[in-house]
Design a protein around this motif. Structure first.
Motif, PDB file in Angstrom:
ATOM      1  N   LEU A  59       0.774  -1.076  -0.038  1.00 18.56           N
ATOM      2  CA  LEU A  59      -0.106   0.020   0.233  1.00 18.56           C
ATOM      3  C   LEU A  59       0.699   1.263  -0.079  1.00 18.56           C
ATOM      4  N   ILE A  60       2.005   1.291   0.644  1.00 19.94           N
ATOM      5  CA  ILE A  60       2.815   2.714   1.045  1.00 19.94           C
ATOM      6  C   ILE A  60       4.194   2.406   0.346  1.00 19.94           C
ATOM      7  N   PRO A  61       4.477   1.752  -0.566  1.00 23.26           N
ATOM      8  CA  PRO A  61       6.023   1.728  -0.886  1.00 23.26           C
ATOM      9  C   PRO A  61       6.700   2.798  -1.311  1.00 23.26           C
ATOM     10  N   ARG A  62       6.040   3.845  -1.763  1.00 20.74           N
ATOM     11  CA  ARG A  62       6.623   5.217  -2.139  1.00 20.74           C
ATOM     12  C   ARG A  62       7.210   5.887  -0.901  1.00 20.74           C
ATOM     13  N   GLN A  63       5.982   5.996  -0.010  1.00 22.53           N
ATOM     14  CA  GLN A  63       6.098   6.514   1.336  1.00 22.53           C
ATOM     15  C   GLN A  63       7.567   6.007   2.132  1.00 22.53           C
ATOM     16  N   ILE A  64       7.674   4.729   1.909  1.00 22.60           N
ATOM     17  CA  ILE A  64       8.886   4.282   2.600  1.00 22.60           C
ATOM     18  C   ILE A  64      10.226   4.558   1.984  1.00 22.60           C
ATOM     19  N   VAL A  65      10.081   4.401   0.702  1.00 23.72           N
ATOM     20  CA  VAL A  65      11.333   4.782  -0.135  1.00 23.72           C
ATOM     21  C   VAL A  65      11.724   6.228   0.131  1.00 23.72           C
ATOM     22  N   SER A  66      10.672   7.244   0.257  1.00 23.44           N
ATOM     23  CA  SER A  66      11.139   8.481   0.291  1.00 23.44           C
ATOM     24  C   SER A  66      11.691   9.119   1.863  1.00 23.44           C
ATOM     25  N   ILE A  67      11.668   8.094   2.814  1.00 21.73           N
ATOM     26  CA  ILE A  67      12.591   8.189   3.915  1.00 21.73           C
ATOM     27  C   ILE A  67      13.751   8.415   3.834  1.00 21.73           C
ATOM     28  N   PHE A  68      14.324   7.533   2.714  1.00 19.91           N
ATOM     29  CA  PHE A  68      15.897   7.360   2.435  1.00 19.91           C
ATOM     30  C   PHE A  68      16.426   8.254   1.444  1.00 19.91           C
ATOM     31  N   GLY A  69      15.420   9.583   1.167  1.00 20.15           N
ATOM     32  CA  GLY A  69      16.058  10.695   0.140  1.00 20.15           C
ATOM     33  C   GLY A  69      15.334  10.593  -0.796  1.00 20.15           C
ATOM     34  N   GLU A  70      15.719  11.787  -1.605  1.00 21.62           N
ATOM     35  CA  GLU A  70      14.787  12.099  -2.841  1.00 21.62           C
ATOM     36  C   GLU A  70      15.475  11.286  -4.047  1.00 21.62           C
ATOM     37  N   GLY A  71      14.918  11.419  -5.181  1.00 20.04           N
ATOM     38  CA  GLY A  71      15.394  10.840  -6.487  1.00 20.04           C
ATOM     39  C   GLY A  71      14.632  11.185  -7.589  1.00 20.04           C
ATOM     40  N   SER A  72      14.803  10.825  -8.794  1.00 21.40           N
ATOM     41  CA  SER A  72      14.137  10.933 -10.018  1.00 21.40           C
ATOM     42  C   SER A  72      12.768  10.200  -9.938  1.00 21.40           C
ATOM     43  N   ALA A  73      11.969  10.556 -10.803  1.00 16.38           N
ATOM     44  CA  ALA A  73      10.792   9.721 -11.153  1.00 16.38           C
ATOM     45  C   ALA A  73      10.999   8.500 -11.535  1.00 16.38           C
ATOM     46  N   ALA A  74      12.021   8.194 -12.012  1.00  9.47           N
ATOM     47  CA  ALA A  74      12.223   6.745 -12.497  1.00  9.47           C
ATOM     48  C   ALA A  74      12.946   6.082 -11.343  1.00  9.47           C
ATOM     49  N   TYR A  75      13.482   6.790 -10.490  1.00  8.89           N
ATOM     50  CA  TYR A  75      13.735   5.894  -9.381  1.00  8.89           C
ATOM     51  C   TYR A  75      12.685   5.427  -8.519  1.00  8.89           C
ATOM     52  N   PHE A  76      11.814   6.327  -8.001  1.00  3.82           N
ATOM     53  CA  PHE A  76      10.598   6.107  -7.329  1.00  3.82           C
ATOM     54  C   PHE A  76       9.847   4.976  -8.282  1.00  3.82           C
ATOM     55  N   HIS A  77       9.751   5.060  -9.630  1.00  6.91           N
ATOM     56  CA  HIS A  77       8.951   3.900 -10.237  1.00  6.91           C
ATOM     57  C   HIS A  77       9.521   2.701 -10.124  1.00  6.91           C
TER      58      HIS A  77
END
Length: 472
Positions: A346-364
């Motif tokens: 349900l919340i993979p993006r929110q978890i990844v965001s804790i570890f810093g920013e990245g490009s749209a491709a990174y988050f995808h």
């Protein structure tokens, strides 16, 4: 005078298994969670302070942590299990010699690994999958953390002995203290002193050193018996027994290391052939592996916490208590991992965001990686629980086989094979397939042993009835 405890007087033999699991596993789980936070905290602060390449660098260096944990489990679990088995059999002097041999082995193995790593660091990092851009960060980070390998190995191994001695809370305090120090120093060194990735590494080593000193102090005042200098001599027969039991946990960690090395190289190769490039998959894998390791800490912590309960009662032939403990372990771990499954979906993006920013491709890429690779996480706790169960009762071959199932027998071949047909997506789908097969294997092996213990228990009851029927 040496303090002695009979089998009947030991709370492991009569206190309710539910209370014992809570008493031993809760501190052990907290210690494992906090221990895994060493890596997560570094990942978060390095990700925020250094960026994506810093995250990729800690991922490349992470196999070193696997080796440290592998050695600490090989000696710590092997020594602690033999300690409890012999205590359960009433052989206190033999139990003492196992504790002493383990202490000496932990110290020597930590020093040896640190020296070896520093001598051959550059070719090792390349073999671990470092790209040209990531290499300078990985080299800086690992040169410093390698100095802490002796502390990391000794601390984790000593804590297994401390739990076996009946002090799970102190074991927890040892790990928590080091993690708190690491967490406080990370922002100071990385942002305050502007040391970058070197600051994260230095904070980690200092925290590990403090934990090691605390654990070593405890060993000078063991509760169940007094450890002397004589018992620190390494005995060949003890070494064999320690390795035979600890080998399952050792291979499990080495298997994780082998898989991660293959994973890093596969992601870099097939990532370069995709729209993501090679560095984005490496960085995403670093985040997801650390998060998954945090969840796995629950299973490992519960398994290690229950090791004294299982080993002592099996040695004392109290099989009903062994079965009851195993059953409660599995139910607890499955509930925790099911909650993790919901979060990952349900919340993979929110978890990844804790570890810093990245490009749209990174988050995808990170979101897809989370949802696919960890799709079967709700049953992932079964394999480490059952594997550790076999090690705790002295059946090392079964424990070793189970420790190899997911990582070596199933996941590694799939990581190498599926990308040939599916590209970088093949890496993602390898995870849930391997998880499912490993869980089924663990279930059937555990069920068979469960039935065997029930038969032994029935045989004991029949013998007791026959003895009672004999005229006196």
């Amino acid at each position: 005078m040496e303090q002695q405890h009979s089998v009947q007087d030991n709370p492991l033999a009569f206190e309710s298994t539910g209370r014992l699991i809570a008493k031993y596993s809760v501190p052990s789980v907290i210690a494992m969670l906090v221990s895994s936070l060493y890596n997560i905290v570094d990942q978060i602060f390095i990700g925020q302070g250094v960026g994506m390449l810093g995250n990729a660098a800690t991922n490349v260096a992470f196999p070193f942590v696997n080796v440290c944990i592998a050695l600490s489990l090989l000696i710590g679990i092997g020594g602690a299990s033999n300690f409890n088995l012999n205590m359960g059999r009433g052989k206190n002097e033999k139990a003492k010699s196992f504790a002493g041999t383990s202490i000496s082995l932990l110290i020597l193995s930590g020093l040896a690994l640190s020296i070896f790593s520093l001598l051959f660091l550059k070719p090792i990092l390349i073999a671990f999958g470092s790209t040209k851009q990531v290499f300078p960060y990985a080299l800086t980070y690992t040169r410093i953390t390698a100095l802490g390998f002796p502390f990391l190995i000794a601390t984790n191994g000593f804590c297994n002995l401390i739990r076996s001695d009946g002090s799970p809370r102190y074991s927890m305090v040892v790990i928590v203290t080091g993690a708190v120090i690491n967490t406080c120093l990370d922002p100071l060194f990385i942002f305050g002193f502007h040391w970058g990735i070197a600051g994260g590494a230095a904070a980690t080593v200092i925290g590990q050193a403090v934990s090691c000193v605390m654990a070593a102090v405890y060993l000078t005042r063991f509760r169940t018996m007094k450890l002397t200098k004589d018992c620190l001599k390494i005995k060949a027969d003890n070494l064999k027994d320690i390795v035979s039991i600890g080998i399952a946990s050792f291979f499990n960690q080495i298997a994780m290391m082998a898989v991660q090395i293959a994973l890093n190289n596969t992601l870099a190769y097939y990532g370069a052939l995709s729209s993501y490039g090679s560095d984005i998959p490496l960085a995403c894998a670093g985040v997801i592996i650390k998060v998954n390791a945090f969840v796995m800490a629950f299973a490992i912590g519960i398994a290690q916490g229950c090791q004294p309960i299982l080993g002592f009662n099996y040695g004392a032939q109290l099989y009903s208590r062994v079965r009851d403990t195993l059953k409660k372990e599995i139910i607890t771990v499955t509930a925790i991992f099911s909650a993790a499954f919901i979060c990952f979906q349900l919340i993979p993006r929110q978890i990844v965001s804790i570890f810093g920013e990245g490009s749209a491709a990174y988050f995808h890429f990170a979101e897809r990686y989370f949802r696919i690779y960890l799709f079967m996480v709700f049953i992932n706790g079964l394999q480490p629980i059952v594997s550790n169960f076999f090690s705790s009762i002295g059946k090392s071959l079964k424990g070793m086989f189970l420790s190899l199932t997911r990582q070596i027998l199933f996941l590694l071949p799939l990581i190498l094979l599926l990308p040939v047909f599916l590209g970088i997506d093949g890496v993602m789908y390898a995870g849930p397939i391997a998880d499912g097969i490993a869980a089924v294997t663990a279930f059937f092996l555990g069920r068979h042993e469960f039935i065997q213990m029930r038969k032994l228990e029935t045989s004991q009851d029949s013998s007791s009835e026959a003895a009672a029927a004999v005229p006196r």
